[in-house]
Design an enzyme around this catalytic site. Sequence first.
Site, mmCIF file in Angstrom:
data_model
loop_
_atom_site.group_PDB
_atom_site.id
_atom_site.type_symbol
_atom_site.label_atom_id
_atom_site.label_comp_id
_atom_site.label_asym_id
_atom_site.label_seq_id
_atom_site.Cartn_x
_atom_site.Cartn_y
_atom_site.Cartn_z
ATOM 1 N N ASP A 1 -0.408 25.055 -27.317
ATOM 2 C CA ASP A 1 -1.790 25.820 -26.238
ATOM 3 C C ASP A 1 -1.870 25.716 -25.000
ATOM 4 O O ASP A 1 -2.917 25.953 -24.187
ATOM 5 C CB ASP A 1 -3.146 25.291 -27.191
ATOM 6 C CG ASP A 1 -3.870 26.331 -28.036
ATOM 7 O OD1 ASP A 1 -3.397 27.246 -28.030
ATOM 8 O OD2 ASP A 1 -4.274 25.349 -29.329
ATOM 9 N N LYS B 1 -1.374 34.113 -36.309
ATOM 10 C CA LYS B 1 -0.639 33.715 -35.522
ATOM 11 C C LYS B 1 0.417 33.232 -36.745
ATOM 12 O O LYS B 1 1.798 33.039 -36.554
ATOM 13 C CB LYS B 1 -0.979 32.168 -34.652
ATOM 14 C CG LYS B 1 -2.113 32.268 -33.305
ATOM 15 C CD LYS B 1 -2.925 30.862 -33.456
ATOM 16 C CE LYS B 1 -3.712 31.248 -32.338
ATOM 17 N NZ LYS B 1 -5.278 29.982 -31.580
ATOM 18 N N GLN C 1 -7.035 25.140 -33.666
ATOM 19 C CA GLN C 1 -7.930 25.712 -33.533
ATOM 20 C C GLN C 1 -9.584 25.099 -33.588
ATOM 21 O O GLN C 1 -9.831 24.555 -33.525
ATOM 22 C CB GLN C 1 -7.514 26.999 -34.765
ATOM 23 C CG GLN C 1 -8.415 28.429 -34.300
ATOM 24 C CD GLN C 1 -7.983 29.036 -33.531
ATOM 25 O OE1 GLN C 1 -6.846 28.833 -33.849
ATOM 26 N NE2 GLN C 1 -8.204 29.480 -32.669
HETATM 27 N N1 GUN Z 1 -10.129 29.177 -29.855
HETATM 28 C C1 GUN Z 1 -9.936 30.564 -29.248
HETATM 29 N N2 GUN Z 1 -8.820 30.748 -28.587
HETATM 30 C C2 GUN Z 1 -8.444 29.626 -28.581
HETATM 31 C C3 GUN Z 1 -6.367 29.399 -28.256
HETATM 32 O O1 GUN Z 1 -6.021 30.058 -27.721
HETATM 33 N N3 GUN Z 1 -6.181 28.371 -29.102
HETATM 34 C C4 GUN Z 1 -6.921 27.666 -29.894
HETATM 35 N N4 GUN Z 1 -6.392 26.344 -30.678
HETATM 36 N N5 GUN Z 1 -7.878 27.650 -30.289
HETATM 37 C C5 GUN Z 1 -8.880 28.575 -30.058
#
Ligand code: GUN
Length: 295
Positions: A120, A53, A97
């Site tokens: 998110d 990311k 995350q």
């Molecule tokens: N862990 C697995 N998928 C995601 C996501 O889309 N966002 C976040 N913050 N954590 C994750």
Amino acid sequence: MPAEIINGKKISDDIKSELKAEIDKLKNQGIVPGLAAVLVGDNPASALYVKMKARACEKIGIYSEVIKRDNSSTHQQMVELVNELNQRQDIDGILVQSPLPDHIDEPGITFLIDPKKDVDGFHPVNQGLLLAGRPQFEPATPMGIVEILERSGHNPSGKNVVILGRGFLVGRPLSVMLSTKTKRTNATVTICHTGTPNISDFTKKADIIVAAMGKALFLKGDMIKPGAVIIDVGTNQIDDPGHPKGKRLVGDVDFDSVKDIAGAITPVPGGVGPMTIAAILKNTVKACKTRHDLI
Ligand code: GUN
């Protein structure tokens, strides 16, 4: 006939180019969008996602800050960190995350993120707005799936869609999005889960199947209708003695078993994964423009 392989990497690159053009315009006005990603602990998959990311941000001109904390961080320290990021003027989007270590109340932390910075789309305010038909930040993976269907020419409108999995990150919000009356959604949606007897009865009738239940290689060729479009959200490591690393990444779909029966399929990797990242970037640019009254 072999299925069309839907190239999520290429589609996400197209979205990133479009975003870069928007970001260049913002920069001409002295505005740089910023994303903070919080990574707690040493989960290698989480570390990889955060790195991908951050790299994607940097490539298109989004300021990216990765904040790493070790496993011993307390809930209170996380609360303080999120509060600080909520106040920062150079940060438009915050993502924490998932998963967090067990001793941290993960929903409690998610709920503290300013909904205007919740790229998110996990905050209850944003989930509520989605249910109310007024989405602000949609969750990234479902958003990427709607986009990949549209941009690959597989419009779900009027189609039977079966979603495998009812999780909060993918299945549940996606069911809302795909059943909403818009030109690019408007599908008849069925969610199958661990309480569904004879899942094949549903999948065999589906025009589009989204596999998001987290079970490696679950969906097989004899469970689908010829020509069905298959979207594979799974990311599972399985042991494979024949592979140089002794293991390999597979989806929730048994690719080899469905590839000559399906009409189209997203690969793992290179399908939904890059689309999730593109969606986070898109939400970050939206958060920035909204904060500066440019939307
Ligand atoms: N862990 C697995 N998928 C995601 C996501 O889309 N966002 C976040 N913050 N954590 C994750």
